[in-house]
Design an enzyme around this catalytic site. Structure first.
Site, short mmCIF file in Angstrom:
data_model
loop_
_atom_site.label_atom_id
_atom_site.label_comp_id
_atom_site.label_asym_id
_atom_site.label_seq_id
_atom_site.Cartn_x
_atom_site.Cartn_y
_atom_site.Cartn_z
N TYR A 174 12.13 2.59 25.35
CA TYR A 174 12.31 1.15 26.47
C TYR A 174 13.35 0.58 26.77
O TYR A 174 13.29 -0.99 25.24
CB TYR A 174 10.51 0.88 25.36
CG TYR A 174 9.93 1.21 26.60
CD1 TYR A 174 10.03 2.69 27.20
CD2 TYR A 174 8.30 1.67 25.08
CE1 TYR A 174 8.45 3.53 27.58
CE2 TYR A 174 7.32 1.90 26.25
CZ TYR A 174 7.83 3.28 26.64
OH TYR A 174 6.27 3.58 26.66
N LYS A 207 10.19 5.06 30.81
CA LYS A 207 9.27 4.40 31.85
C LYS A 207 9.37 5.35 33.29
O LYS A 207 10.66 6.18 33.82
CB LYS A 207 9.83 2.78 32.65
CG LYS A 207 10.20 2.08 31.64
CD LYS A 207 8.67 1.25 31.12
CE LYS A 207 8.65 0.27 30.08
NZ LYS A 207 7.36 0.04 30.13
#
Length: 302
Positions: A174, A207
């Site tokens: 991330y 994501k």
């Protein structure tokens, strides 16, 4: 069927253990259905108590009940929860999350650093002493901040040590912090997936790729899945949405974006037990059994 996958840093005496962990966790498909249960640290109690969330979800055991009854690849959660509930839920396939941080300090205020809680050796010894079905470890890397170098070093060691013990290694990749303008930028996500490959991860949880209009676009995921090479890309599940919409997005991520699984938490556990089990089974059907969206929806209605 997925071709046999065996990293070169798995020692000869652990090859059988690794191959068995990989085969069982992916159902022979090469795709991983990861039931994510690490949010009690990451999001505190926001995901477990409030409007639209069943009261039973506030009890950590709710996730273990789901994991014990549903079809899943692995249930990813913290070591402490596994030690508290593992004796009663011995049939669950576990993945131990080795780091976690709360969301109390905003990323704009301070670059995130989520330090390793336990060593891989601690998990391996626990696996042997408890007899629990622990198949791997997980770790979150926050790219783009001043602590990036420390997390990359920890991640590299974790992946290698996991392989030395015949376990899978999954990295949550991330990009976060003041220099990251759009966490859902497909090009940035591809970069994060490529870093996971360089770290030797078996799977990377990333994501969802968004188009310029802010909508999810599975085709844009192809850059990431190609950049990851032999590292399987898992898309995060995100906030709870309509079941059919979620299942369609998952199907497209796999069959258009070429992802190799999913990492889903809220879209499973924020439901009463019976509904949660059916949702997990539907997700598994698409991910590991190569079933259609229509087949998965039928599972929800049975």
């Amino acid at each position: 069927m997925f071709a046999k996958y065996l990293p070169a840093d798995v020692p000869a005496e652990k090859e059988g253990v690794f191959l068995e962990n990989f085969e069982k966790s992916t159902g022979g498909s090469g795709r991983l259905m990861l039931f994510a249960g690490d949010q009690k640290v990451e999001h505190l109690n926001n995901d477990f108590h409030g409007e639209g969330i069943p009261e039973e979800d506030n009890d950590p055991e709710h996730m273990f009940r789901i994991a014990s009854r549903a079809k899943i690849g692995v249930f990813a959660t913290q070591f402490g929860l596994i030690s508290r509930y593992g004796r009663e839920y011995r049939n669950v396939p576990y993945l131990v999350k080795l780091n976690s941080k709360t969301n109390l300090v905003p990323y704009e205020a301070k670059d995130p650093y989520s330090q390793q809680w336990l060593e891989v050796g601690d998990v391996a010894r626990f696996r042997e002493s408890s007899g629990l079905d622990i198949r791997g470890v997980g770790y979150t890397v926050y790219l783009g901040g001043e602590h990036e170098h420390a997390m990359l070093r920890e991640a590299a060691r974790i992946v290698h040590e996991a392989h030395e013990h015949g376990m899978l290694a999954v990295l949550w990749m991330y990009p976060k912090g003041p220099y990251v303008k759009n966490q859902h930028d497909p090009h940035l996500i591809a970069g994060a997936a490529g870093v996971a490959a360089c770290l030797g991860a078996d799977f990377a949880k990333v994501k969802v790729s968004y188009a310029t209009d802010g909508e999810a676009d599975a085709a844009l995921l192809q850059e990431a899945t190609q950049a990851a090479g032999r590292t399987g890309v898992l898309c995060e599940g995100g906030s709870k949405i309509d079941e059919s919409v979620f299942l369609r997005q998952l199907y497209d991520q796999i069959h258009i974006g070429r992802s190799r699984g999913n990492g889903t938490g809220r879209n499973i556990h924020q439901r009463p037990l019976e509904e949660a089990v059916k949702m997990a089974d539907a997700i598994y059907a698409i991910t590991c059994e190569n079933r259609s969206v229509e087949d998965a929806v039928k599972i929800l209605k049975n």
